[in-house]
Design a protein around this motif. Structure first.
Motif, short mmCIF file in Angstrom:
data_model
loop_
_atom_site.label_atom_id
_atom_site.label_comp_id
_atom_site.label_asym_id
_atom_site.label_seq_id
_atom_site.Cartn_x
_atom_site.Cartn_y
_atom_site.Cartn_z
N TRP A 29 0.85 -1.17 0.00
CA TRP A 29 0.00 0.00 0.00
C TRP A 29 0.90 1.23 0.00
CZ3 TRP A 29 -5.51 0.20 0.53
CH2 TRP A 29 -6.12 -1.06 0.66
N ILE A 30 0.65 2.11 -0.95
CA ILE A 30 1.36 3.39 -1.03
C ILE A 30 0.52 4.45 -0.34
CG2 ILE A 30 1.93 5.27 -2.61
CD1 ILE A 30 2.94 3.17 -4.57
N GLY A 31 1.09 5.07 0.68
CA GLY A 31 0.42 6.19 1.34
C GLY A 31 0.90 7.48 0.71
N ALA A 32 -0.02 8.32 0.24
CA ALA A 32 0.34 9.57 -0.43
C ALA A 32 -0.57 10.69 0.05
CB ALA A 32 0.26 9.42 -1.94
N ARG A 33 -0.01 11.85 0.26
CA ARG A 33 -0.80 13.01 0.69
C ARG A 33 -1.82 13.39 -0.37
NH1 ARG A 33 2.73 18.06 2.29
NH2 ARG A 33 3.29 17.79 0.09
N ASP A 34 -1.40 13.35 -1.64
CA ASP A 34 -2.29 13.64 -2.76
C ASP A 34 -2.86 12.32 -3.28
OD1 ASP A 34 -2.96 13.92 -5.69
OD2 ASP A 34 -2.47 16.01 -5.27
N ALA A 35 -4.16 12.14 -3.12
CA ALA A 35 -4.78 10.86 -3.48
C ALA A 35 -4.59 10.53 -4.96
CB ALA A 35 -6.27 10.88 -3.14
N GLY A 36 -4.72 11.53 -5.82
CA GLY A 36 -4.57 11.28 -7.25
C GLY A 36 -3.19 10.82 -7.62
N ARG A 37 -2.18 11.50 -7.09
CA ARG A 37 -0.80 11.09 -7.37
C ARG A 37 -0.50 9.71 -6.80
NH1 ARG A 37 2.46 16.78 -6.14
NH2 ARG A 37 1.54 17.96 -7.88
N GLY A 38 -1.07 9.42 -5.65
CA GLY A 38 -0.88 8.10 -5.07
C GLY A 38 -1.47 7.01 -5.95
N GLN A 39 -2.66 7.26 -6.47
CA GLN A 39 -3.30 6.28 -7.35
C GLN A 39 -2.48 6.06 -8.62
OE1 GLN A 39 -7.17 8.00 -7.83
NE2 GLN A 39 -7.83 7.46 -5.75
N GLU A 40 -1.99 7.15 -9.20
CA GLU A 40 -1.19 7.03 -10.42
C GLU A 40 0.09 6.25 -10.16
OE1 GLU A 40 -0.51 10.98 -11.73
OE2 GLU A 40 -2.61 11.38 -12.21
N ALA A 41 0.76 6.56 -9.03
CA ALA A 41 2.01 5.88 -8.69
C ALA A 41 1.78 4.40 -8.43
CB ALA A 41 2.65 6.54 -7.47
#
Length: 227
Positions: A29-41
Motif C-alpha cells: 500500500w502506497i500512502g500519499a498526501r495527494d490521493a490522485g498522485r498516489g493512485q497514479e504511482a
C-alpha cells in the motif's frame, strides 16, 4: 502475503522501495498526501494506494482503517515520508518536525493495533545520518559540511522515537535506517546522491528481516551507525 504500508510512497525512495517489495511478493500500500498522485504511482507498479497525510491525524486514522478493513492486519510499516527544509525559522521548524518526527508518532500509534495482529511485525523508519551527533561532528564525514539544522534535528528525533517504540513494544521489530545519500527531488538542489535503486535496497533489507533480527537499532548499509 506480507502486507506493507509505505508513507510517502508515490515518488523517489518510497516508490522504488514499493516496487522492490512488490517484486518480493509483498502486498504493498502506497500512502500519499495527494490521493490522485498516489493512485497514479500505485497503478504504475501494481500496488494499492491510500490517501495519507502524516501530519493530519484524521487522514492517518482513515488510511489505517482502510487497510484494516481490506487486510485485517499490517506486517510491515515503512516511515518514508519526509521533508528537507533549508531555511531556519518557525514555520520551517513546524513543517520539519510535523512530518519527520510527529508523523512517525501519528502513523505508528494508528498502526500498532494492526501490527500486533501480524506474525512478524516490522517497522522501518527512514532516518538520516544527518541526525547523528557522531557524524555531524566528525570532520571526515560529509555530514559535517551540511548546515541543515532542522532536517538534522528532526531526523535525530525520528531515530529516538523509533528506538523508544522498540523498548515499549518488544513484540514488534523497530529499526531506523540511513539509506545513503540518494538522488531524489529532495536532494536535487545539492546535486548529490546515488541512484534510488541502490538506496531502496537498504530499506528493503530492513523491511524483510529474519524474525530473530535486531530491534531498537540505527543502521546503514555497513551496519550499526553511531549516533
Amino acid at each position: 502475503m506480507t502486507v506493507t504500508l509505505i508513507t510517502g510512497g508515490n515518488k523517489g525512495l518510497g516508490h522504488e522501495t514499493a516496487r522492490q517489495l512488490l517484486d518480493l511478493g509483498h502486498d504493498v500500500w502506497i500512502g500519499a498526501r495527494d490521493a490522485g498522485r498516489g493512485q497514479e504511482a500505485a497503478a504504475r507498479i501494481g500496488a494499492r494506494s491510500v490517501q495519507l497525510d502524516v501530519t493530519d491525524e484524521a487522514s492517518v486514522r482513515r488510511a489505517l482503517a482502510t487497510i484494516d478493513a481490506a487486510e485485517g492486519r499490517l506486517d510491515v510499516l515503512v516511515h518514508n515520508a519526509g521533508v528537507l527544509e533549508t531555511g531556519l525559522d518557525g514555520p520551517a521548524a513546524t513543517r520539519s518536525f510535523a512530518t519527520n518526527a510527529v508523523g512517525v508518532v501519528l502513523v505508528t500509534e494508528a498502526a500498532l493495533p494492526l501490527l500486533r495482529r501480524s506474525a512478524n511485525p516490522t517497522v522501518v523508519t527512514v532516518s538520516s545520518s544527518m541526525g547523528s551527533f557522531w557524524a555531524v561532528t566528525n570532520p571526515d564525514r560529509p555530514e559535517a559540511g551540511f548546515p541543515l539544522a532542522l532536517y538534522a534535528a528532526s531526523k535525530a528525533a525520528a531515530t529516538m522515537l523509533t528506538l523508544q517504540y522498540a523498548k515499549a513494544n518488544p513484540g514488534i521489530r523497530f529499526n531506523a535506517v540511513e539509506p545513503g545519500a540518494t538522488a531524489t527531488d529532495m536532494t536535487a538542489a545539492f546535486g548529490i546522491g546515488r541512484p534510488v535503486q541502490e538506496s531502496a535496497r537498504v530499506v528493503v533489507r530492513w523491511a524483510t528481516p529474519d524474525p530473530s533480527g535486531p530491534t531498537g537499532t540505527f543502521q546503514d548499509e555497513a551496519g550499526t551507525l553511531p549516533w
